[in-house]
Design an enzyme around this catalytic site. Sequence first.
Site, short mmCIF file in Angstrom:
data_model
loop_
_atom_site.label_atom_id
_atom_site.label_comp_id
_atom_site.label_asym_id
_atom_site.label_seq_id
_atom_site.Cartn_x
_atom_site.Cartn_y
_atom_site.Cartn_z
N HIS A 179 -41.34 45.02 1.97
CA HIS A 179 -42.45 45.82 2.51
C HIS A 179 -42.18 46.32 3.93
O HIS A 179 -43.11 46.76 4.61
CB HIS A 179 -43.76 45.01 2.49
CG HIS A 179 -44.28 44.74 1.12
ND1 HIS A 179 -45.24 43.80 0.86
CD2 HIS A 179 -43.96 45.27 -0.09
CE1 HIS A 179 -45.50 43.77 -0.44
NE2 HIS A 179 -44.74 44.64 -1.04
N SER A 217 -50.75 35.54 -2.77
CA SER A 217 -51.95 35.50 -3.62
C SER A 217 -51.70 36.10 -5.00
O SER A 217 -52.54 35.96 -5.89
CB SER A 217 -53.09 36.26 -2.95
OG SER A 217 -52.69 37.61 -2.73
N TYR A 245 -50.80 48.82 14.15
CA TYR A 245 -49.46 48.22 14.03
C TYR A 245 -48.87 47.86 15.39
O TYR A 245 -48.12 46.90 15.50
CB TYR A 245 -48.54 49.13 13.21
CG TYR A 245 -48.91 49.10 11.74
CD1 TYR A 245 -49.69 50.10 11.17
CD2 TYR A 245 -48.54 48.02 10.94
CE1 TYR A 245 -50.07 50.04 9.84
CE2 TYR A 245 -48.93 47.94 9.62
CZ TYR A 245 -49.70 48.95 9.06
OH TYR A 245 -50.09 48.86 7.74
N CYS A 262 -38.04 57.01 11.85
CA CYS A 262 -38.21 58.41 12.26
C CYS A 262 -38.35 59.29 11.02
O CYS A 262 -37.43 59.34 10.18
CB CYS A 262 -37.03 58.88 13.10
SG CYS A 262 -37.16 60.61 13.58
N ASN A 320 -48.25 27.06 -2.97
CA ASN A 320 -49.30 27.86 -2.33
C ASN A 320 -50.46 26.96 -1.94
O ASN A 320 -50.62 25.88 -2.52
CB ASN A 320 -49.77 28.93 -3.34
CG ASN A 320 -50.29 30.17 -2.63
OD1 ASN A 320 -49.63 30.71 -1.75
ND2 ASN A 320 -51.46 30.61 -3.01
N LEU A 321 -51.25 27.42 -0.98
CA LEU A 321 -52.38 26.60 -0.51
C LEU A 321 -53.35 26.33 -1.66
O LEU A 321 -53.92 25.25 -1.77
CB LEU A 321 -53.10 27.32 0.63
CG LEU A 321 -54.09 26.52 1.47
CD1 LEU A 321 -53.39 25.36 2.16
CD2 LEU A 321 -54.75 27.42 2.51
N ARG A 333 -50.20 44.43 15.97
CA ARG A 333 -49.53 43.41 15.17
C ARG A 333 -48.08 43.20 15.62
O ARG A 333 -47.60 42.06 15.65
CB ARG A 333 -49.60 43.78 13.70
CG ARG A 333 -51.05 43.79 13.17
CD ARG A 333 -51.11 44.00 11.71
NE ARG A 333 -50.43 42.92 10.99
CZ ARG A 333 -49.89 43.08 9.77
NH1 ARG A 333 -49.95 44.26 9.18
NH2 ARG A 333 -49.28 42.09 9.19
N1 APR Z 1 -49.66 27.50 3.19
C1 APR Z 1 -49.44 28.01 1.93
N2 APR Z 1 -50.14 29.07 1.43
C2 APR Z 1 -51.09 29.60 2.22
C3 APR Z 1 -51.38 29.10 3.53
C4 APR Z 1 -50.59 28.01 4.00
N3 APR Z 1 -50.78 27.48 5.21
N4 APR Z 1 -52.40 29.85 4.06
C5 APR Z 1 -52.74 30.76 3.11
N5 APR Z 1 -51.96 30.59 2.01
C6 APR Z 1 -51.98 31.37 0.76
C7 APR Z 1 -53.38 31.82 0.34
O1 APR Z 1 -53.97 30.85 -0.48
C8 APR Z 1 -53.10 33.11 -0.41
O2 APR Z 1 -52.90 32.85 -1.79
O3 APR Z 1 -51.27 32.56 1.00
C9 APR Z 1 -51.78 33.62 0.20
C10 APR Z 1 -51.92 34.84 1.09
O4 APR Z 1 -52.33 35.90 0.28
P1 APR Z 1 -52.53 37.38 0.88
O5 APR Z 1 -53.32 37.30 2.11
O6 APR Z 1 -53.03 38.21 -0.25
O7 APR Z 1 -51.07 37.83 1.32
P2 APR Z 1 -49.84 38.32 0.41
O8 APR Z 1 -49.90 37.72 -0.95
O9 APR Z 1 -48.61 38.14 1.19
O10 APR Z 1 -50.17 39.91 0.30
C11 APR Z 1 -49.29 40.71 -0.41
O11 APR Z 1 -50.47 42.69 0.24
O12 APR Z 1 -51.69 43.55 1.92
C12 APR Z 1 -50.50 43.67 1.26
O13 APR Z 1 -48.39 44.47 1.96
C13 APR Z 1 -49.31 43.45 2.17
O14 APR Z 1 -47.35 42.07 1.81
C14 APR Z 1 -48.74 42.12 1.66
C15 APR Z 1 -49.19 42.08 0.22
#
Ligand code: APR
Length: 233
Positions: free
Chosen positions: A109, A177, A56, A117, A201-202, A59
């Site tokens: 999150h 996702s 962390y 703390c 979403n992508l 990040r």
């Molecule tokens: N524009 C739009 N969407 C995008 C882009 C982009 N440029 N790049 C990636 N994506 C989409 C991907 O297709 C995917 O569906 O963003 C999504 C990212 O998914 P994850 O990596 O699973 O992230 P997220 O959904 O935020 O994860 C949820 O999981 O790991 C835990 O706590 C963590 O908050 C997080 C939670």
Amino acid sequence: MKDIRNIVILTGAGVSAESGIDTFRDGGGLWEQHRVEDVATPEAFARDPDLVLRFYDMRREAIQTKEPNAAHLALARLDREWEGELLIVTQNVDDLHERAGAKRVLHMHGEHLNAWCTACDVRSPWTGPLLDRPACPECGAAELRPDIVWFGEMPYRMDEIFEALEQADLFVSIGTSGAVYPAAGFVRNAREFGAETLELNLEPSQGTAWFDEARHGPATALVSAWVDEVLGL
Ligand code: APR
């Protein structure tokens, strides 16, 4: 189109991808580089706190070198100009929504730029490392942990989120996702409360079938166009 007054927006890692912040589950994403069990659970922190704190710290340092992108800026504009209710519920722990100017933001999150703390339960703004066990600004104890909701822990402010979902006329999911609950279930909650639902979403998310409409492509393009549309209403 329903008369839209109250909007709830859920954002995920995809909204920050074009700012150079890794997502979790895409190719080369964080969960390919690190095992969740090693860095994102309370058990991992108990077992090997240095490994978790180093992850962390890395990040927290990285996000401070990144800039908000056009999607963050468009949502900040919507926040400024939308007269109805609006809540941006983000799963993201970066501060790019706020740095873009958005105010009505809720981090379900947690946030990188806070330290929590575990002795006095106070969260303090934090930009530096935690690996060297610095003292809590409030109580002085060396018991600071990242202010991140790990797997197996309860997300923050769920009551406020459900209140907003109940009032929503429109629920929009951006850059997520749909792999992680409870956030992945919000689309069904919003539908049950009568809201229209839109996915930006992508690619199709795991919950894409639950949305009335889905648009696929990069967030910078989709979100800017959608905000223009909504403000043009
Ligand atoms: N524009 C739009 N969407 C995008 C882009 C982009 N440029 N790049 C990636 N994506 C989409 C991907 O297709 C995917 O569906 O963003 C999504 C990212 O998914 P994850 O990596 O699973 O992230 P997220 O959904 O935020 O994860 C949820 O999981 O790991 C835990 O706590 C963590 O908050 C997080 C939670």
